[in-house]
Design an enzyme around this catalytic site. Structure first.
Site, PDB file in Angstrom:
ATOM      1  N   HIS A 163      -2.800  10.299  11.819  1.00 44.12           N
ATOM      2  CA  HIS A 163      -2.096  10.247  12.497  1.00 44.12           C
ATOM      3  C   HIS A 163      -0.998  10.505  13.363  1.00 44.12           C
ATOM      4  CE1 HIS A 163       2.526   9.209  12.021  1.00 44.12           C
ATOM      5  NE2 HIS A 163       2.530  10.569  12.506  1.00 44.12           N
ATOM      6  N   PHE A 212       0.705  -1.270   0.394  1.00 41.96           N
ATOM      7  CA  PHE A 212      -0.045  -0.220   0.250  1.00 41.96           C
ATOM      8  C   PHE A 212       1.289   1.313   0.380  1.00 41.96           C
ATOM      9  CE2 PHE A 212       0.184  -1.827   4.566  1.00 41.96           C
ATOM     10  CZ  PHE A 212       0.832  -0.236   4.701  1.00 41.96           C
TER      11      PHE A 212
HETATM   12  N1  LIG Z   1      -3.316  -2.441   5.225  1.00 40.40           N
HETATM   13  C1  LIG Z   1      -3.191  -1.197   4.237  1.00 40.40           C
HETATM   14  N2  LIG Z   1      -3.680  -1.357   3.268  1.00 40.40           N
HETATM   15  C2  LIG Z   1      -3.867  -0.040   3.537  1.00 40.40           C
HETATM   16  N3  LIG Z   1      -3.781   0.670   4.217  1.00 40.40           N
HETATM   17  C3  LIG Z   1      -2.751   0.645   5.504  1.00 40.40           C
HETATM   18  C4  LIG Z   1      -2.827  -1.043   5.805  1.00 40.40           C
HETATM   19  N4  LIG Z   1      -2.089  -0.380   6.985  1.00 40.40           N
HETATM   20  C5  LIG Z   1      -2.141   0.408   7.294  1.00 40.40           C
HETATM   21  N5  LIG Z   1      -1.788   1.408   6.030  1.00 40.40           N
HETATM   22  C6  LIG Z   1      -1.855   2.833   6.260  1.00 40.40           C
HETATM   23  O1  LIG Z   1      -0.766   3.709   6.388  1.00 40.40           O
HETATM   24  C7  LIG Z   1      -0.999   4.282   7.245  1.00 40.40           C
HETATM   25  C8  LIG Z   1       0.045   4.095   8.501  1.00 40.40           C
HETATM   26  O2  LIG Z   1       0.069   2.940   8.889  1.00 40.40           O
HETATM   27  P1  LIG Z   1       0.144   1.880  10.141  1.00 40.40           P
HETATM   28  O3  LIG Z   1       0.887   0.458  10.389  1.00 40.40           O
HETATM   29  O4  LIG Z   1       2.115   2.862  10.584  1.00 40.40           O
HETATM   30  O5  LIG Z   1      -0.936   2.291  11.149  1.00 40.40           O
HETATM   31  P2  LIG Z   1      -0.589   3.826  12.665  1.00 40.40           P
HETATM   32  O6  LIG Z   1       0.484   3.495  13.266  1.00 40.40           O
HETATM   33  O7  LIG Z   1      -2.221   3.439  12.920  1.00 40.40           O
HETATM   34  O8  LIG Z   1      -1.396   4.657  11.091  1.00 40.40           O
HETATM   35  P3  LIG Z   1      -0.589   6.766  11.156  1.00 40.40           P
HETATM   36  O9  LIG Z   1       0.936   5.896  10.375  1.00 40.40           O
HETATM   37  O10 LIG Z   1      -1.107   6.996  10.125  1.00 40.40           O
HETATM   38  O11 LIG Z   1      -0.613   7.041  12.171  1.00 40.40           O
HETATM   39  C9  LIG Z   1      -2.339   3.638   8.173  1.00 40.40           C
HETATM   40  O12 LIG Z   1      -2.742   4.839   8.671  1.00 40.40           O
HETATM   41  C10 LIG Z   1      -2.603   3.387   6.583  1.00 40.40           C
HETATM   42  O13 LIG Z   1      -3.154   4.616   6.296  1.00 40.40           O
END
Ligand SMILES: Nc1ncnc2c1ncn2[C@@H]1O[C@H](COP(=O)(O)OP(=O)(O)OP(=O)(O)O)[C@@H](O)[C@H]1O
Length: 505
Positions: free
Chosen positions: A476, A415
């Protein structure tokens, strides 16, 4: 006494415990004239009783005389029989009238006989009326607060007909407003010399200016929610952690933040620097550094005073002797001279203490592209309501390079390209949020990455309410201190770093 004496005599004579129990169990209202041997039963009240019996007389109204010395329950009235009339129903003391006050005696009898009639007519459907007009101020004096007697007093209040409706702290006293649960006037004997109870509308107005005595008792405004620092020292934490946490909870405190920490010698000495030079200082520092301790930010109304009130005297032996109910006595650890619980003494000290154990943290919060003005405003309101301060805010469109840098940990994931497209396609709101525990609390407000999962587990979080999909998930938040610092630097540059460091000092 027998049925016949009851019929023919106005007042039955109660002279031992057995007769007392029997008299209390009989149905209806029992009016007892308590006397002392040297003065005998009161002749003047008998005339009033006789009048009442003829006027309202039925078998719901009975009279008795009892000598204060004969009955244990009445022994506290020794020396106070002016006369004293007690009113009982179903074994419960309902009211007390002191002195020969004909109109008051008659009024009390009339009202209580009326209640008995209603009880008889309605049976189990009878619900006592509540008189919202009767309020008392209870002043718990500093010695009682510091001596850990607050809980004992609270138990006495709630075991009687009174409800605690408001409380506040003033100087080192606690002030409670208690109101009657039932429909008649009753005295409360706290049995504690440290506690004075007075009924005085001027006191009420002074200490509780917002109290509306005609409103429903439960609707009275409770004083402000406060935070205080509690420390559970290492020995207690090792041995009875669950028990002390349950007790804290049972006393109505919420744990807003908690942190287990092993203090260095230097940190412990800094925290207790005012005690340096005392004979107990080395032992205290030794105890404070002997393992992990638990720091708690406790919240409830008047948290500072209530927590101090529960702790009791500082010296464990004194706590055990003078206030065995106090927490320092209850949670003393064998062979450890230092008490096991700390609490801040004033709201100002609480703030300083809390800052030491829960320093202000900064996190980067982003409202991701495509937000509407309305959504932006409502998220910012929620942030403020949750107690964050917004130290910096800017609206800006990330370049592709910046978006790639921002999410560099996800390079290679399926993604990743979509994520960079999304984050660079329009302006985002970038904010530095500051608060104790800001990183964790903002992530809790956002909720899980996937909105479907968020809807299941935490329906009130921002992503459950506003996210379109797992990719376009609205907000975020930094995941740890390092990420927060790196991303704050990326978005806001050098200037805020200096501001933040200054704030942390
Ligand atoms: N499986 C997935 N499919 C699509 N997009 C995803 C997926 N996992 C994460 N994302 C995107 O990537 C961002 C960063 O992922 P992360 O695992 O760091 O989640 P988070 O810490 O909850 O969110 P953020 O970093 O945005 O605060 C997510 O907020 C989302 O926008």
């Amino acid at each position: 006494y027998s049925y016949y004496t009851f019929i023919y005599k106005l007042q039955i004579e109660v002279s031992n415990e057995e007769q007392w129990k029997e008299a209390l169990l009989a149905p209806g209202l029992l009016v007892v004239d308590v006397y002392q041997r040297w003065c005998g039963p009161c002749k003047a009240v008998q005339n009033i009783f006789r009048k009442c019996k003829t006027e309202y007389g039925d078998d719901l109204l009975r009279f008795a005389v009892a000598e204060a010395d004969d009955i244990l329950e009445l022994s506290s009235l020794k020396g106070k029989c002016l006369p004293v009339c007690l009113f009982y129903s179903g074994g419960k003391l309902l009211s007390i009238v002191r002195g020969v006050n004909g109109p008051l005696l008659q009024k009390t009898i009339l009202e209580l006989v009326d209640v008995e009639k209603k009880k008889q007519q309605l049976g189990s459907k009878y619900v006592p009326e509540v008189n919202h007009g009767t309020y008392c101020v209870v002043i718990i004096k500093p010695d009682a607060v510091a001596g850990g007697q607050v809980e004992a007093i609270r138990k006495k209040v709630s075991a009687s007909h009174w409800i605690l409706t408001q409380y506040t702290g003033y100087f080192r006293c606690l002030f409670w407003v208690i109101s009657l649960r039932s429909n008649y006037v009753q005295e409360v004997d706290m049995g504690l010399s440290d506690c004075s109870i007075e009924m005085d509308s001027r006191q009420l107005a002074f200490f509780f200016p917002t109290l509306n005595v005609t409103s429903d008792t439960q609707a009275g405004s409770i004083s402000e929610i406060q935070k205080t620092l509690a420390l559970i020292r290492p020995s207690l934490l090792r041995k009875r952690k669950d028990e002390i946490l349950k007790t804290i909870h049972d006393f109505g405190f919420q744990i807003a933040m908690q942190r287990e920490i092993t203090l260095t010698d230097e940190q412990a000495k800094e925290f207790y620097k005012d005690h340096d030079g005392t004979d107990y200082f080395p032992g205290l520092i030794n105890q404070m550094t002997s393992g992990p301790l638990l720091a708690l930010a406790l919240t409830r109304e008047d948290a500072v005073l209530h927590w101090r009130g529960l702790l009791g005297p500082k010296v464990v032996d004194e706590a055990k002797e003078k206030s065995p109910e106090s927490l320092r006595a209850q949670f003393a650890i064998d062979n450890v001279a230092i008490n096991q619980l700390h609490g801040s003494s004033t709201p100002e000290e609480a703030q300083r203490d809390l800052n030491k154990f829960f320093p202000t943290e900064h996190t980067l919060a982003v409202i991701k592209p495509d937000y509407t003005q309305e959504l932006r405003d409502s998220i910012i309101n929620r942030i403020k309501e949750a107690g964050f301060s917004i130290s910096q805010v800017t609206e800006k469109k990330l370049t592709r390079d910046m978006a790639e840098e921002f999410y560099k940990d996800h390079v290679g994931k399926y993604f990743y390209n979509h994520l960079v497209d999304y984050m660079s396609r329009g302006p985002s709101v970038m904010m530095i949020l500051s608060k104790e525990n800001a990183i964790t609390e903002w992530r809790e407000m956002m909720g899980p990455t996937d909105p479907e999962q968020a809807k299941q587990g935490s329906p009130n979080c921002l992503r459950a309410q506003f996210a379109k999909s797992i990719l376009e998930n609205v907000v975020h938040g930094s995941s740890n201190v390092q990420h927060a610092m790196d991303n704050i630097m990326l978005i806001f540059g050098d200037i805020p770093k200096q501001t933040l460091l200054k704030k942390e000092k």
